[in-house]
Design an enzyme around this catalytic site. Structure first.
Site, PDB file in Angstrom:
ATOM      1  N   LYS A  82       0.846  -1.198   0.000  1.00 14.93           N
ATOM      2  CA  LYS A  82       0.000   0.000   0.000  1.00 14.93           C
ATOM      3  C   LYS A  82       0.885   1.253   0.000  1.00 14.93           C
ATOM      4  O   LYS A  82       0.643   2.179  -0.767  1.00 14.93           O
ATOM      5  CB  LYS A  82      -0.865   0.010   1.266  1.00 14.93           C
ATOM      6  CG  LYS A  82      -1.538   1.334   1.556  1.00 14.93           C
ATOM      7  CD  LYS A  82      -2.413   1.295   2.785  1.00 14.93           C
ATOM      8  CE  LYS A  82      -1.674   1.570   4.064  1.00 14.93           C
ATOM      9  NZ  LYS A  82      -1.362   2.983   4.326  1.00 14.93           N
ATOM     10  N   ASN A  83       1.921   1.243   0.833  1.00 12.29           N
ATOM     11  CA  ASN A  83       2.721   2.463   0.998  1.00 12.29           C
ATOM     12  C   ASN A  83       3.725   2.680  -0.120  1.00 12.29           C
ATOM     13  O   ASN A  83       4.435   3.685  -0.130  1.00 12.29           O
ATOM     14  CB  ASN A  83       3.401   2.458   2.370  1.00 12.29           C
ATOM     15  CG  ASN A  83       2.381   2.580   3.490  1.00 12.29           C
ATOM     16  OD1 ASN A  83       1.210   2.876   3.242  1.00 12.29           O
ATOM     17  ND2 ASN A  83       2.800   2.318   4.711  1.00 12.29           N
ATOM     18  N   CYS A 108      -5.583  11.803  11.970  1.00  9.64           N
ATOM     19  CA  CYS A 108      -6.156  10.475  11.744  1.00  9.64           C
ATOM     20  C   CYS A 108      -6.132   9.755  13.090  1.00  9.64           C
ATOM     21  O   CYS A 108      -5.824  10.340  14.119  1.00  9.64           O
ATOM     22  CB  CYS A 108      -5.352   9.724  10.695  1.00  9.64           C
ATOM     23  SG  CYS A 108      -3.811   9.085  11.334  1.00  9.64           S
ATOM     24  N   ARG A 122      -1.392  14.726  12.324  1.00 10.50           N
ATOM     25  CA  ARG A 122      -0.499  14.357  11.222  1.00 10.50           C
ATOM     26  C   ARG A 122      -0.023  15.644  10.541  1.00 10.50           C
ATOM     27  O   ARG A 122      -0.527  16.045   9.519  1.00 10.50           O
ATOM     28  CB  ARG A 122      -1.223  13.439  10.237  1.00 10.50           C
ATOM     29  CG  ARG A 122      -1.734  12.143  10.838  1.00 10.50           C
ATOM     30  CD  ARG A 122      -0.630  11.208  11.308  1.00 10.50           C
ATOM     31  NE  ARG A 122       0.146  10.643  10.216  1.00 10.50           N
ATOM     32  CZ  ARG A 122      -0.178   9.524   9.575  1.00 10.50           C
ATOM     33  NH1 ARG A 122      -1.277   8.900   9.891  1.00 10.50           N
ATOM     34  NH2 ARG A 122       0.561   9.065   8.596  1.00 10.50           N
ATOM     35  N   ASP A 134       4.639   0.595  12.001  1.00  6.33           N
ATOM     36  CA  ASP A 134       3.441  -0.110  11.554  1.00  6.33           C
ATOM     37  C   ASP A 134       3.479  -1.592  11.895  1.00  6.33           C
ATOM     38  O   ASP A 134       2.448  -2.257  11.915  1.00  6.33           O
ATOM     39  CB  ASP A 134       3.277   0.033  10.039  1.00  6.33           C
ATOM     40  CG  ASP A 134       3.148   1.473   9.626  1.00  6.33           C
ATOM     41  OD1 ASP A 134       3.497   1.788   8.472  1.00  6.33           O
ATOM     42  OD2 ASP A 134       2.727   2.287  10.457  1.00  6.33           O
ATOM     43  N   ARG A 192      -8.327  -0.868   4.667  1.00  8.76           N
ATOM     44  CA  ARG A 192      -7.474   0.155   4.049  1.00  8.76           C
ATOM     45  C   ARG A 192      -6.132  -0.434   3.626  1.00  8.76           C
ATOM     46  O   ARG A 192      -5.507   0.063   2.688  1.00  8.76           O
ATOM     47  CB  ARG A 192      -7.214   1.305   5.038  1.00  8.76           C
ATOM     48  CG  ARG A 192      -8.368   2.248   5.289  1.00  8.76           C
ATOM     49  CD  ARG A 192      -7.919   3.398   6.186  1.00  8.76           C
ATOM     50  NE  ARG A 192      -6.665   3.940   5.719  1.00  8.76           N
ATOM     51  CZ  ARG A 192      -5.673   4.308   6.542  1.00  8.76           C
ATOM     52  NH1 ARG A 192      -5.802   4.171   7.846  1.00  8.76           N
ATOM     53  NH2 ARG A 192      -4.549   4.796   6.053  1.00  8.76           N
TER      54      ARG A 192
HETATM   55  C1  EPZ Z   1       4.027   6.967   6.102  1.00  8.03           C
HETATM   56  O1  EPZ Z   1       3.198   7.943   6.690  1.00  8.03           O
HETATM   57  C2  EPZ Z   1       3.168   5.718   6.004  1.00  8.03           C
HETATM   58  N1  EPZ Z   1       1.996   5.984   5.164  1.00  8.03           N
HETATM   59  C3  EPZ Z   1       2.737   5.289   7.404  1.00  8.03           C
HETATM   60  O2  EPZ Z   1       2.008   4.085   7.265  1.00  8.03           O
HETATM   61  C4  EPZ Z   1       3.975   5.026   8.246  1.00  8.03           C
HETATM   62  O3  EPZ Z   1       3.581   4.682   9.555  1.00  8.03           O
HETATM   63  C5  EPZ Z   1       4.834   6.292   8.282  1.00  8.03           C
HETATM   64  O4  EPZ Z   1       5.170   6.681   6.922  1.00  8.03           O
HETATM   65  C6  EPZ Z   1       6.131   6.077   9.050  1.00  8.03           C
HETATM   66  O5  EPZ Z   1       6.851   5.042   8.470  1.00  8.03           O
HETATM   67  C7  EPZ Z   1       2.135   5.942   3.826  1.00  8.03           C
HETATM   68  O6  EPZ Z   1       3.201   5.719   3.296  1.00  8.03           O
HETATM   69  C8  EPZ Z   1       0.889   6.186   3.028  1.00  8.03           C
HETATM   70  P1  EPZ Z   1       5.890  10.454   8.210  1.00  8.03           P
HETATM   71  P2  EPZ Z   1       3.684   9.497   6.702  1.00  8.03           P
HETATM   72  O7  EPZ Z   1       5.700  11.688   7.413  1.00  8.03           O
HETATM   73  O8  EPZ Z   1       4.399   9.800   5.457  1.00  8.03           O
HETATM   74  C9  EPZ Z   1       5.903  13.666  11.663  1.00  8.03           C
HETATM   75  C10 EPZ Z   1       0.226   2.635   7.648  1.00  8.03           C
HETATM   76  O9  EPZ Z   1      -0.216   2.090   8.660  1.00  8.03           O
HETATM   77  N2  EPZ Z   1       5.755  14.662  10.586  1.00  8.03           N
HETATM   78  O10 EPZ Z   1       7.163   9.683   8.058  1.00  8.03           O
HETATM   79  O11 EPZ Z   1       2.516  10.338   7.079  1.00  8.03           O
HETATM   80  C11 EPZ Z   1       4.608  12.885  11.884  1.00  8.03           C
HETATM   81  O12 EPZ Z   1       3.747  13.589  12.752  1.00  8.03           O
HETATM   82  C12 EPZ Z   1       0.630   4.082   7.669  1.00  8.03           C
HETATM   83  O13 EPZ Z   1       0.412   2.047   6.565  1.00  8.03           O
HETATM   84  C13 EPZ Z   1       5.881  16.012  10.898  1.00  8.03           C
HETATM   85  O14 EPZ Z   1       6.090  16.381  12.052  1.00  8.03           O
HETATM   86  O15 EPZ Z   1       4.701   9.433   7.915  1.00  8.03           O
HETATM   87  C14 EPZ Z   1       5.078  11.598  12.500  1.00  8.03           C
HETATM   88  O16 EPZ Z   1       5.268  11.783  13.885  1.00  8.03           O
HETATM   89  C15 EPZ Z   1       0.376   4.698   9.013  1.00  8.03           C
HETATM   90  N3  EPZ Z   1       5.735  16.926   9.902  1.00  8.03           N
HETATM   91  C16 EPZ Z   1       6.443  11.370  11.854  1.00  8.03           C
HETATM   92  O17 EPZ Z   1       6.826  12.639  11.283  1.00  8.03           O
HETATM   93  C17 EPZ Z   1       5.495  16.561   8.601  1.00  8.03           C
HETATM   94  O18 EPZ Z   1       5.398  17.456   7.715  1.00  8.03           O
HETATM   95  C18 EPZ Z   1       6.423  10.318  10.754  1.00  8.03           C
HETATM   96  O19 EPZ Z   1       5.594  10.794   9.740  1.00  8.03           O
HETATM   97  C19 EPZ Z   1       5.374  15.186   8.308  1.00  8.03           C
HETATM   98  C20 EPZ Z   1       5.511  14.253   9.312  1.00  8.03           C
END
Ligand code: EPZ
Length: 417
Positions: free
Chosen positions: A22-23, A116, A121, A306, A398
């Site tokens: 998915k990711n 979410c 997020r 995850d 999802r």
């Molecule tokens: C991706 O989410 C994945 N989703 C998530 O999978 C996964 O848990 C996550 O990466 C971490 O590996 C998809 O790829 C669609 P991040 P993403 O930006 O990109 C903070 C699942 O279950 N952050 O790496 O949203 C954020 O709050 C999902 O499949 C900021 O502060 O994750 C979090 O604490 C859940 N500012 C951390 O970084 C930003 O602008 C990680 O977020 C962006 C993120």
């Protein structure tokens, strides 16, 4: 609302086909919007998040069709449209379309994606990086108004956190920017490499994916291409947790162990025998189940957040005590009360969770709280005595393709209704 009813206590035997990730497919679908042509994505999982991404592409004028596991996206006639609020909220990662819209159309209006189930997020890293590329972004009335009249310009970008989504958004945006972009402090997940391979197949010039500095040389245009979506490493980790908890012998067909090099030792330590075979990863647990080592979630190549909830579910019935520390999301433990309803002994304080193994869980009605929490409840139900009825399974749908069918293929007593 649909439910999953699972009769637990049966070991799992057979072959489980691991779906496309998915990711991986979600950011690549976003990148298709930046392509002036037709892309074919093989091994694309049939998931509600993928359907939501397809709806966003169609709202932008792309033609999206599915033939089995192949998705075809023709964005040659795509044009900017205001993203409907309902679509933006339908999928958390809708913000990853922003880079493609700005790169291709030089403007975009996006509903501010809400939080979410995992908590807030933020998208500050996405917006700061896009502004470095020359985008003018104003926020108001729940909308992001983004403009780059002369197109985007390459820049040096430093991420204060290796955000997966921000790295992906900026790779896509920079692919059509004038000049060279470097992303320092980039995310290194396998999905980043898959996105870079896709963009390069479309004519992009990206190097360094998988390292913490990625360099993108902007090009005038991206052309149609084909890609094969890689296997889902989180689905693989979820099923390893299921074999650990329920016991048995399962071939995870198509699984790629090298994407789980930090995760696999946890299962070996718990008593799961792992064998890499040409068809995939063979997992077997017939003896005692032992508590996993201390699990601290970290950005890749650390332990993936995850994969933690399903591992926690397996730990609830292991001999010994397990310690978990969540370092990525604020609300990663929402499945804990539901696991405790099933008889688990779990104490949480802030980022830490202590799981004391119990001799058995007992089935009961539970509610899925988020995608991976729902995966954890399935793992718990598969090893619990009696019947578990899981509601709100839209969370599970999802990210786990044909999950009930595939579990039944392993002899599990699972019914969706
Ligand atoms: C991706 O989410 C994945 N989703 C998530 O999978 C996964 O848990 C996550 O990466 C971490 O590996 C998809 O790829 C669609 P991040 P993403 O930006 O990109 C903070 C699942 O279950 N952050 O790496 O949203 C954020 O709050 C999902 O499949 C900021 O502060 O994750 C979090 O604490 C859940 N500012 C951390 O970084 C930003 O602008 C990680 O977020 C962006 C993120």
């Amino acid at each position: 609302m649909s439910h999953l009813t699972i009769e637990g206590g049966k070991p799992l035997y057979g072959t489980y086909p691991v779906s496309g990730a998915k990711n991986s497919v979600l950011p690549i679908l976003a990148a298709c919007l930046a392509v002036d042509g037709t892309c074919v994505l093989h091994n694309s999982p049939a998931l509600s998040d993928v359907d939501a991404a397809a709806d966003i592409l169609k709202a932008e004028g792309a033609v999206v069709t599915r033939a089995g596991q192949d998705l075809t996206v023709d964005a040659s006639a795509a044009a900017p449209a205001e993203l409907r609020e309902d679509l933006a909220h339908k999928m958390r990662s809708s913000v990853v379309f922003l880079g493609a819209m700005l790169a291709r159309f030089h403007k975009a209006v996006l509903a501010f994606p809400g939080g979410c189930e995992l908590g807030p997020r933020p998208i500050d890293l996405h917006l700061a990086g896009l502004r470095r590329l020359g985008a003018d972004i104003t926020e108001g009335y729940g909308l992001l108004n983004c403009r780059a009249p002369g197109g985007l310009t390459g820049a040096d970008i430093a991420l204060s956190f290796p955000s997966v989504g921000a790295t992906e958004n900026l790779m896509i945006a920079a692919s059509l920017a004038k000049g060279v972009t470097t992303i320092r402090g980039a995310a290194r997940e396998p999905e980043i490499l898959e996105l870079a391979a896709f963009l390069n197949a479309a004519g992009g010039v990206i190097s360094g994916a998988g390292e913490d500095v990625i360099t993108i040389h902007g090009v005038q245009r991206l052309h149609g291409c084909e890609a094969v979506i890689g296997p889902d490493r989180i689905e693989t980790a979820t099923m390893l947790s299921a074999v650990a908890a329920a016991g048995g012998r399962v071939l995870l067909k198509g699984a790629q162990p090298d994407r789980l090099s930090v995760v696999l030792p946890y299962f070996t330590a718990m008593g799961v025998r792992l064998t890499d075979t040409p068809q995939g990863l063979l997992a077997e647990r017939t003896g005692d189940l032992h508590a996993p080592p201390f699990c601290r979630t970290m950005p890749y190549p650390g332990f993936p957040t995850d994969a933690m909830p399903p591992l926690m579910a397996a730990a609830t019935v292991a001999k010994g005590t397990a310690l978990f520390e969540e370092n990525i999301f604020a609300c990663r433990y929402k499945q804990v009360p539901e696991l405790c309803r099933m008889g688990a002994d779990i104490q949480c304080s802030g980022r830490l969770c202590v799981v004391k193994g119990v001799t058995r869980l007992t089935g009961c009605p539970v509610t899925a709280t988020d995608l991976r929490g729902g995966g954890a409840l399935c793992v718990a139900a598969l090893c619990a005595d009696g019947t578990t009825v899981i509601s709100d399974i839209h969370h599970i749908e999802r990210g786990y393709e044909y999950f009930d069918d595939k579990l039944r293929g392993l002899g599990a007593l699972v019914r969706k209704d």
